[in-house]
Design a protein around this motif. Structure first.
Motif, PDB file in Angstrom:
ATOM      1  N   PHE A  44    -111.947 -37.362  43.765  1.00  0.00           N
ATOM      2  CA  PHE A  44    -110.806 -38.086  43.201  1.00  0.00           C
ATOM      3  C   PHE A  44    -110.841 -38.063  41.673  1.00  0.00           C
ATOM      4  O   PHE A  44    -109.806 -38.071  41.034  1.00  0.00           O
ATOM      5  CB  PHE A  44    -110.778 -39.527  43.723  1.00  0.00           C
ATOM      6  CG  PHE A  44    -110.827 -39.571  45.223  1.00  0.00           C
ATOM      7  CD1 PHE A  44    -109.688 -39.318  45.975  1.00  0.00           C
ATOM      8  CD2 PHE A  44    -112.015 -39.824  45.888  1.00  0.00           C
ATOM      9  CE1 PHE A  44    -109.731 -39.326  47.364  1.00  0.00           C
ATOM     10  CE2 PHE A  44    -112.068 -39.842  47.262  1.00  0.00           C
ATOM     11  CZ  PHE A  44    -110.933 -39.588  48.006  1.00  0.00           C
ATOM     12  N   GLY A  45    -112.026 -38.055  41.078  1.00  0.00           N
ATOM     13  CA  GLY A  45    -112.193 -37.911  39.643  1.00  0.00           C
ATOM     14  C   GLY A  45    -111.571 -38.996  38.787  1.00  0.00           C
ATOM     15  O   GLY A  45    -111.172 -38.735  37.670  1.00  0.00           O
ATOM     16  N   ARG A  46    -111.520 -40.213  39.288  1.00  0.00           N
ATOM     17  CA  ARG A  46    -110.877 -41.284  38.524  1.00  0.00           C
ATOM     18  C   ARG A  46    -111.858 -42.302  37.958  1.00  0.00           C
ATOM     19  O   ARG A  46    -111.446 -43.197  37.227  1.00  0.00           O
ATOM     20  CB  ARG A  46    -109.860 -41.995  39.403  1.00  0.00           C
ATOM     21  CG  ARG A  46    -108.712 -41.087  39.769  1.00  0.00           C
ATOM     22  CD  ARG A  46    -107.560 -41.847  40.360  1.00  0.00           C
ATOM     23  NE  ARG A  46    -106.484 -40.921  40.678  1.00  0.00           N
ATOM     24  CZ  ARG A  46    -106.033 -40.706  41.888  1.00  0.00           C
ATOM     25  NH1 ARG A  46    -106.546 -41.353  42.902  1.00  0.00           N
ATOM     26  NH2 ARG A  46    -105.058 -39.861  42.084  1.00  0.00           N
ATOM     27  N   LEU A  47    -113.116 -42.199  38.300  1.00  0.00           N
ATOM     28  CA  LEU A  47    -114.098 -43.161  37.798  1.00  0.00           C
ATOM     29  C   LEU A  47    -114.402 -42.898  36.335  1.00  0.00           C
ATOM     30  O   LEU A  47    -114.394 -41.756  35.884  1.00  0.00           O
ATOM     31  CB  LEU A  47    -115.381 -43.093  38.616  1.00  0.00           C
ATOM     32  CG  LEU A  47    -115.282 -43.627  40.039  1.00  0.00           C
ATOM     33  CD1 LEU A  47    -116.576 -43.375  40.791  1.00  0.00           C
ATOM     34  CD2 LEU A  47    -114.955 -45.116  40.022  1.00  0.00           C
ATOM     35  N   ARG A  48    -114.687 -43.957  35.604  1.00  0.00           N
ATOM     36  CA  ARG A  48    -115.036 -43.875  34.186  1.00  0.00           C
ATOM     37  C   ARG A  48    -116.335 -44.631  33.936  1.00  0.00           C
ATOM     38  O   ARG A  48    -116.644 -45.593  34.658  1.00  0.00           O
ATOM     39  CB  ARG A  48    -113.929 -44.495  33.321  1.00  0.00           C
ATOM     40  CG  ARG A  48    -112.594 -43.807  33.448  1.00  0.00           C
ATOM     41  CD  ARG A  48    -112.634 -42.418  32.801  1.00  0.00           C
ATOM     42  NE  ARG A  48    -111.418 -41.678  33.062  1.00  0.00           N
ATOM     43  CZ  ARG A  48    -111.352 -40.617  33.874  1.00  0.00           C
ATOM     44  NH1 ARG A  48    -112.408 -40.196  34.516  1.00  0.00           N
ATOM     45  NH2 ARG A  48    -110.225 -39.980  34.052  1.00  0.00           N
ATOM     46  N   PRO A  49    -117.103 -44.237  32.922  1.00  0.00           N
ATOM     47  CA  PRO A  49    -118.330 -44.965  32.589  1.00  0.00           C
ATOM     48  C   PRO A  49    -118.058 -46.458  32.417  1.00  0.00           C
ATOM     49  O   PRO A  49    -116.986 -46.866  31.961  1.00  0.00           O
ATOM     50  CB  PRO A  49    -118.776 -44.314  31.276  1.00  0.00           C
ATOM     51  CG  PRO A  49    -118.264 -42.909  31.389  1.00  0.00           C
ATOM     52  CD  PRO A  49    -116.911 -43.060  32.063  1.00  0.00           C
ATOM     53  N   ASP A  50    -119.043 -47.247  32.820  1.00  0.00           N
ATOM     54  CA  ASP A  50    -119.035 -48.714  32.767  1.00  0.00           C
ATOM     55  C   ASP A  50    -118.197 -49.366  33.856  1.00  0.00           C
ATOM     56  O   ASP A  50    -118.057 -50.586  33.884  1.00  0.00           O
ATOM     57  CB  ASP A  50    -118.609 -49.238  31.387  1.00  0.00           C
ATOM     58  CG  ASP A  50    -119.580 -48.800  30.307  1.00  0.00           C
ATOM     59  OD1 ASP A  50    -120.795 -48.769  30.568  1.00  0.00           O
ATOM     60  OD2 ASP A  50    -119.116 -48.457  29.197  1.00  0.00           O
ATOM     61  N   THR A  51    -117.630 -48.587  34.778  1.00  0.00           N
ATOM     62  CA  THR A  51    -116.895 -49.148  35.910  1.00  0.00           C
ATOM     63  C   THR A  51    -117.898 -49.651  36.943  1.00  0.00           C
ATOM     64  O   THR A  51    -118.844 -48.940  37.288  1.00  0.00           O
ATOM     65  CB  THR A  51    -115.992 -48.077  36.562  1.00  0.00           C
ATOM     66  OG1 THR A  51    -115.089 -47.574  35.591  1.00  0.00           O
ATOM     67  CG2 THR A  51    -115.226 -48.652  37.743  1.00  0.00           C
ATOM     68  N   GLU A  52    -117.700 -50.861  37.432  1.00  0.00           N
ATOM     69  CA  GLU A  52    -118.558 -51.398  38.492  1.00  0.00           C
ATOM     70  C   GLU A  52    -117.953 -51.011  39.840  1.00  0.00           C
ATOM     71  O   GLU A  52    -116.747 -51.131  40.035  1.00  0.00           O
ATOM     72  CB  GLU A  52    -118.678 -52.912  38.376  1.00  0.00           C
ATOM     73  CG  GLU A  52    -119.670 -53.478  39.391  1.00  0.00           C
ATOM     74  CD  GLU A  52    -119.908 -54.955  39.188  1.00  0.00           C
ATOM     75  OE1 GLU A  52    -120.728 -55.318  38.339  1.00  0.00           O
ATOM     76  OE2 GLU A  52    -119.226 -55.747  39.890  1.00  0.00           O
ATOM     77  N   ILE A  53    -118.808 -50.525  40.735  1.00  0.00           N
ATOM     78  CA  ILE A  53    -118.361 -50.140  42.075  1.00  0.00           C
ATOM     79  C   ILE A  53    -119.254 -50.812  43.118  1.00  0.00           C
ATOM     80  O   ILE A  53    -120.367 -51.230  42.821  1.00  0.00           O
ATOM     81  CB  ILE A  53    -118.370 -48.612  42.281  1.00  0.00           C
ATOM     82  CG1 ILE A  53    -119.802 -48.052  42.224  1.00  0.00           C
ATOM     83  CG2 ILE A  53    -117.459 -47.911  41.277  1.00  0.00           C
ATOM     84  CD1 ILE A  53    -119.908 -46.585  42.630  1.00  0.00           C
ATOM     85  N   SER A  54    -118.724 -50.863  44.318  1.00  0.00           N
ATOM     86  CA  SER A  54    -119.478 -51.275  45.499  1.00  0.00           C
ATOM     87  C   SER A  54    -119.681 -49.996  46.312  1.00  0.00           C
ATOM     88  O   SER A  54    -118.714 -49.308  46.626  1.00  0.00           O
ATOM     89  CB  SER A  54    -118.664 -52.310  46.271  1.00  0.00           C
ATOM     90  OG  SER A  54    -119.290 -52.617  47.483  1.00  0.00           O
ATOM     91  N   LEU A  55    -120.932 -49.673  46.625  1.00  0.00           N
ATOM     92  CA  LEU A  55    -121.262 -48.398  47.248  1.00  0.00           C
ATOM     93  C   LEU A  55    -122.015 -48.609  48.554  1.00  0.00           C
ATOM     94  O   LEU A  55    -122.940 -49.413  48.615  1.00  0.00           O
ATOM     95  CB  LEU A  55    -122.136 -47.597  46.271  1.00  0.00           C
ATOM     96  CG  LEU A  55    -122.667 -46.245  46.713  1.00  0.00           C
ATOM     97  CD1 LEU A  55    -121.531 -45.243  46.872  1.00  0.00           C
ATOM     98  CD2 LEU A  55    -123.670 -45.732  45.680  1.00  0.00           C
ATOM     99  N   ARG A  56    -121.602 -47.887  49.585  1.00  0.00           N
ATOM    100  CA  ARG A  56    -122.351 -47.843  50.840  1.00  0.00           C
ATOM    101  C   ARG A  56    -123.039 -46.492  50.879  1.00  0.00           C
ATOM    102  O   ARG A  56    -122.447 -45.473  50.544  1.00  0.00           O
ATOM    103  CB  ARG A  56    -121.433 -47.984  52.042  1.00  0.00           C
ATOM    104  CG  ARG A  56    -120.970 -49.417  52.267  1.00  0.00           C
ATOM    105  CD  ARG A  56    -120.175 -49.563  53.519  1.00  0.00           C
ATOM    106  NE  ARG A  56    -120.600 -50.413  54.586  1.00  0.00           N
ATOM    107  CZ  ARG A  56    -121.641 -51.218  54.701  1.00  0.00           C
ATOM    108  NH1 ARG A  56    -122.506 -51.283  53.773  1.00  0.00           N
ATOM    109  NH2 ARG A  56    -121.846 -51.961  55.745  1.00  0.00           N
TER     110      ARG A  56
END
Length: 98
Positions: A44-56
């Motif tokens: 998807f290529g939409r994440l940016r540095p310093d973004t918080e995510i929830s990951l499984r």
């Protein structure tokens, strides 16, 4: 194992899923892992540095992580809390064999 890191990273092949905030979950293949972070391919290529995510990671999680870098759809994240040693070993040896 990747070189030049404070924690060794290991190549894995495990399915992951992340979401930002209340957004839609996105499936991603996790390529490398350590107890403190991982690297995955994000088509998807939409994440940016310093973004918080929830990951499984497979059936483990959710794990809270922060995006540290993105380069050509490859994303590196740092976990908010290191994975518990036996959990990391389970992922690496049982779920993530490559």
């Amino acid at each position: 194992m990747a070189e030049g890191r404070r924690d060794p990273r290991f190549e894995v092949s495990v399915q992951g899923r992340y979401r930002t905030g209340t957004g839609v979950a996105k499936d991603v293949p996790i390529l490398e892992m350590s107890e403190t972070g991982c690297r995955f391919y994000d088509r998807f290529g939409r994440l940016r540095p310093d973004t918080e995510i929830s990951l499984r990671i497979g059936s483990i999680g959710p794990v809270i992580a922060t995006v540290r870098w993105c380069n050509d759809h490859i994303v590196g994240v740092e976990f908010e809390n290191p994975l518990y040693g036996p959990v990391f070993e389970h992922i690496r040896s049982q779920l993530g064999q490559r």
